[in-house]
Design an enzyme around this catalytic site. Structure first.
Site, PDB file in Angstrom:
ATOM      1  N   HIS A 121       0.817  -1.216   0.000  1.00 13.05           N
ATOM      2  CA  HIS A 121       0.000   0.000   0.000  1.00 13.05           C
ATOM      3  C   HIS A 121       0.852   1.268   0.000  1.00 13.05           C
ATOM      4  O   HIS A 121       1.869   1.356   0.656  1.00 13.05           O
ATOM      5  CB  HIS A 121      -0.954   0.004   1.192  1.00 13.05           C
ATOM      6  N   ASP A 122       0.406   2.229  -0.795  1.00 15.61           N
ATOM      7  CA  ASP A 122       0.964   3.586  -0.840  1.00 15.61           C
ATOM      8  C   ASP A 122       2.369   3.660  -1.406  1.00 15.61           C
ATOM      9  O   ASP A 122       3.031   4.691  -1.287  1.00 15.61           O
ATOM     10  CB  ASP A 122       0.924   4.242   0.555  1.00 15.61           C
ATOM     11  N   GLY A 139       5.026  -1.152   2.755  1.00 16.21           N
ATOM     12  CA  GLY A 139       4.195   0.026   2.568  1.00 16.21           C
ATOM     13  C   GLY A 139       4.989   1.313   2.507  1.00 16.21           C
ATOM     14  O   GLY A 139       6.030   1.456   3.146  1.00 16.21           O
TER      15      GLY A 139
END
Length: 262
Positions: A121-122, A139
């Site tokens: 994520h991200d 992440g």
């Protein structure tokens, strides 16, 4: 619809360009958008708010757009965006972003992403990168343009890898890797300037020579980081042809959040 295999499950709400191909038993969710001439292999699952650009090749058994592996995720409308002309090999997993960061996991254009790569994520992956087999990005990781991440390399959350950097096989990256550098090992160490990579990308001998000077200032002359930055700034001011390269390096050093590999 002749390019969609009859066993594929494509939600009617998904937006697919007319010439997208989808292989057997693939699953395409309702909020997915696929650009022209993109191909999706057998048994892939593409879900969530996921956008894929033109001319991408997604090989079999990939999972793109699944919810983040983050206990704080509570169903927020986060996204995954993938640019154009990317090659994504077998068993890759790319997750949506989270509300705690920018809300989007972003992959740029013309990337070569090999089997079993995880992009959490991200993360932000630039353009023209190579992520070799089993590279694992935790992440919030950022990977600059033209960077190469070797096979079986793990990248700690929030770490940044600069443009034109290269991480060797099995590296453990827990600090920021400055642009143009080659690193490997555990503990991670800078092994030199990525000279061969720069030559292949058309860097002139003069540009490479200035980056070699900057490398020596940063890693071989015993300076503090502040002292090294001051000298790199002086080099940039006196060599206009290399100013952009040296500014890229110094800006990265000043913005490093986890400390640099040194």
């Amino acid at each position: 619809m002749s390019l969609i295999h009859p066993t594929a499950l494509v939600d009617p709400a998904a937006e697919l360009a007319a010439d997208v191909s989808v292989g057997p038993y693939a699953v395409i969710g309702p909020q997915v958008r696929l650009g022209a001439r993109t191909s999706v292999g057998a048994h892939c699952v593409i879900e969530g708010r996921t956008t894929v650009g033109e001319d991408c090749r997604i090989f079999q058994f990939c999972s793109l757009g699944a919810v983040p592996q983050d206990k704080k995720y509570a169903g927020e409308p986060t996204r995954l965006t993938i640019g154009a002309r990317n090659t994504i090999r077998e068993f890759c997993t790319f997750n949506l972003g989270t509300a705690q960061d920018r809300g989007v996991t972003a992959i740029g254009d013309d990337n070569w992403i090999m089997a079993y790569v995880h992009i959490a994520h991200d993360c932000v992956v630039g353009n023209q990168t190579i992520l070799a087999n089993n590279a694992q990005l935790a992440g919030h990781v950022q990977v600059g343009d033209w960077a190469i991440v070797g096979g079986l390399t793990g990248v700690h959350q929030f770490s940044h890898i600069g443009a034109h950097a290269m991480a060797g096989f099995g590296s453990h990256i827990a600090q920021d890797v400055p642009p143009f550098m080659m690193v490997d090992g555990h503990p991670l160490a800078v092994r030199g300037l990525n000279v061969e990579g720069l030559r292949r990308r058309g860097f002139s001998a003069e540009r490479i020579a200035l980056l070699k000077l900057a490398y020596r200032v940063l890693y071989r002359e015993g300076h503090t980081l502040a002292q090294a930055l001051a000298q790199i700034d002086e080099l940039a001011g006196t060599h206009p042809d290399s100013e952009a390269d040296l500014t890229l390096l110094s800006d990265f050093l000043r913005s490093a959040t986890r400390g640099i590999v040194r």
